[in-house]
Scaffold this motif. Structure first.
Motif, short mmCIF file in Angstrom:
data_model
loop_
_atom_site.label_atom_id
_atom_site.label_comp_id
_atom_site.label_asym_id
_atom_site.label_seq_id
_atom_site.Cartn_x
_atom_site.Cartn_y
_atom_site.Cartn_z
N HIS A 1 39.76 31.89 31.09
CA HIS A 1 40.63 32.89 31.70
C HIS A 1 40.14 33.24 33.11
CE1 HIS A 1 41.38 34.15 27.30
NE2 HIS A 1 42.44 33.47 27.72
N VAL A 2 38.83 33.41 33.25
CA VAL A 2 38.26 33.78 34.55
C VAL A 2 38.56 32.70 35.59
CG1 VAL A 2 36.07 34.05 35.82
CG2 VAL A 2 36.45 35.30 33.69
N ASP A 3 38.33 31.43 35.23
CA ASP A 3 38.61 30.34 36.17
C ASP A 3 40.09 30.29 36.54
OD1 ASP A 3 36.02 29.48 36.47
OD2 ASP A 3 36.12 28.00 34.86
N PHE A 4 40.97 30.52 35.57
CA PHE A 4 42.40 30.53 35.83
C PHE A 4 42.77 31.66 36.80
CE2 PHE A 4 46.52 32.50 34.56
CZ PHE A 4 47.36 31.53 35.09
N LEU A 5 42.28 32.88 36.52
CA LEU A 5 42.61 34.02 37.38
C LEU A 5 42.01 33.89 38.77
CD1 LEU A 5 42.28 36.90 34.75
CD2 LEU A 5 44.40 36.06 35.82
N GLU A 6 40.84 33.29 38.87
CA GLU A 6 40.25 33.05 40.19
C GLU A 6 41.12 32.06 40.99
OE1 GLU A 6 36.01 31.72 42.29
OE2 GLU A 6 36.35 31.30 40.16
N THR A 7 41.61 31.03 40.30
CA THR A 7 42.50 30.05 40.95
C THR A 7 43.79 30.71 41.39
OG1 THR A 7 41.59 28.29 39.56
CG2 THR A 7 43.67 27.84 40.66
N VAL A 8 44.35 31.59 40.55
CA VAL A 8 45.56 32.33 40.90
C VAL A 8 45.30 33.22 42.11
CG1 VAL A 8 47.11 34.17 40.12
CG2 VAL A 8 46.56 32.27 38.59
N TYR A 9 44.17 33.89 42.11
CA TYR A 9 43.78 34.80 43.20
C TYR A 9 43.73 34.06 44.54
CZ TYR A 9 41.09 38.55 45.47
OH TYR A 9 40.67 39.56 46.30
N LYS A 10 43.33 32.81 44.49
CA LYS A 10 43.18 32.01 45.72
C LYS A 10 44.50 31.41 46.21
CE LYS A 10 38.34 30.76 44.89
NZ LYS A 10 37.40 29.67 44.55
N GLN A 11 45.60 31.72 45.53
CA GLN A 11 46.90 31.18 45.94
C GLN A 11 47.45 31.88 47.19
OE1 GLN A 11 48.35 28.38 44.28
NE2 GLN A 11 46.25 28.51 43.47
N ALA A 12 46.85 32.98 47.57
CA ALA A 12 47.34 33.73 48.73
C ALA A 12 46.17 34.31 49.51
CB ALA A 12 48.29 34.84 48.29
N GLU A 13 46.43 34.63 50.77
CA GLU A 13 45.40 35.22 51.62
C GLU A 13 45.09 36.66 51.20
OE1 GLU A 13 44.62 36.17 56.38
OE2 GLU A 13 46.18 34.74 55.78
#
Length: 403
Positions: A242-254
């Protein structure tokens, strides 16, 4: 709907109040600006849950900058038995907790003054339970004697012991009826050693309160220029996948503002089956709120991501992992609307770990974990008996001196 705000780590600025994440600024008194209070916590942080997060939240509130030491697999195996997660997984999980400013990999199992001094920490904080070495000694004895030890309240209703038992139980008792006979058998197997019941190793029921949610949420609104990203799911046994997924989502925008929609227990059980969810909706809420990549949580989000939800939150982007999208009850695609609007995106975190995988780790090592918890409780009961004897001797000596 629970607002969680943006979070960043780092050494606090001179004006930091110590009540939030370091580096966020704020006005405080000249006395407060004189120096930064550095706090030390340490532990195994195996199967990180909201109880661990709550300990770190309380510790951070006692100072300005929180340093967390995490033990190696070898140290944990030596003193209490094999961990569920590897040390690299545990390091990443602790880094993702929003109150943590810095972690120390491979911290010593016994907390010494030398360690506090090495990392310039004023004192260490631990819960109001006891942590013992393999030979039954208090791991915080040295710092307690020196006056550099503080205590915070242990979170009732959750422990690694309890979560392991829920996974092995394979019924829905843990999120529907705690009086279930199978659940009671679980408490006997995992919460009682040969010498009785320890108050620190056992099973109790978690009771959610509005105050607890307020403590975990920061309540920040999206700011102009933020990209509002929506994700949804069970987020059960909140783990490194979950953490890796949410970190990846977080990096989708500035400037991301990540909203997590959590499905109710009944909905999760509909599409997951078996004894899922392992954690109920209240527990899952706190687990997600503790993650630094999450800005807001919707409790009981609809399974289908419809136009009303997208318009209400002014969602710019909807993300889903590489796993297969399960259809809704009527056979429709729950992401049909965001796909129609052209705001749906599949993201790949590179980590395919699932809650099912965690459960399988536990099931395959059931006997080891049962033995580990019974050994842990036996050591704790021995300490409790010794403490009782000391108190009795103290009372007798006081009575004799008064004669």
């Amino acid at each position: 709907m629970i607002k969680n705000g943006h979070h960043a780590s780092g050494e606090p600025a001179a004006g930091s109040s110590g009540s939030g994440v370091a580096g966020t600024g704020g006005v405080c008194s000249p006395e407060k600006r004189r120096r930064v209070v550095r706090v030390w916590c340490d532990g195994c942080y195996d199967m990180v849950h909201y109880g661990h997060s709550n300990q770190l939240r309380q510790a951070k509130a006692m100072g300005d900058y929180l340093v967390v030491g995490v033990h190696t697999d070898e140290e944990i195996a030596r003193h209490k038995g094999p961990p569920v997660f590897t040390q690299d997984e545990r390091y990443k999980m602790v880094r993702a907790i929003k109150w943590v400013d810095e972690i120390v990999e491979g911290a010593p199992y016994v907390t010494a003054l030398e360690t506090l001094d090495k990392y310039n920490c004023d004192f260490c904080v631990h819960g109001d339970d006891i942590t013992l070495t393999v030979d039954g000694k208090d791991t915080y004895e040295e710092v307690k004697k020196s006056g550099r030890y503080r205590e915070c309240r242990r979170t009732q209703g959750v422990s690694t012991t309890d979560l392991v038992g829920r996974m092995l139980l394979m019924t829905k008792a843990h999120h529907s009826n705690i009086d279930h006979s199978g659940y009671q058998q679980h408490t006997d197997n995992f919460g009682k050693g040969p010498q009785g019941h320890s108050p620190w190793t056992g099973v109790s029921q978690f009771l959610q309160t509005s105050q607890k949610i307020i403590q975990f949420a920061s309540g920040k609104e999206p700011q102009p220029g933020d990209t509002i990203i929506y994700v949804a799911g069970a987020f059960d046994l909140f783990h490194i996948g979950h953490v890796d997924f949410l970190e990846t989502v977080y990096k989708q925008a500035e400037k991301p503002y990540v909203i997590v929609g959590l499905h109710f227990d009944q909905e999760v059980n509909r599409y997951k089956g078996k004894n899922y969810p392992i954690m109920n909706i209240h527990e899952r809420t706190l687990s997600v709120l503790a993650c630094r990549y999450v800005s807001e949580v919707v409790i009981g989000a609809p399974y289908a991501v419809g136009g009303d939800l997208l318009d209400h939150f002014k969602v710019d982007l909807v993300c889903h992992g590489k796993t297969e999208v399960l259809l809704d009850k009527d056979g429709s695609d729950p992401y049909a609307e965001p796909k129609k609007r052209g705001i749906f995106r599949t993201v790949d975190s590179g980590n395919g770990l699932s809650t099912d995988d965690i459960v399988q780790r536990i099931i395959q090592n059931r006997l080891q974990f049962e033995a580990r918890n019974q050994m842990k409780e036996a050591k704790e009961m021995a300490v409790i008996e010794a403490m009782k004897l000391r108190e009795e001797e103290k009372t007798q000596n006081t009575a004799q001196a008064a004669q």
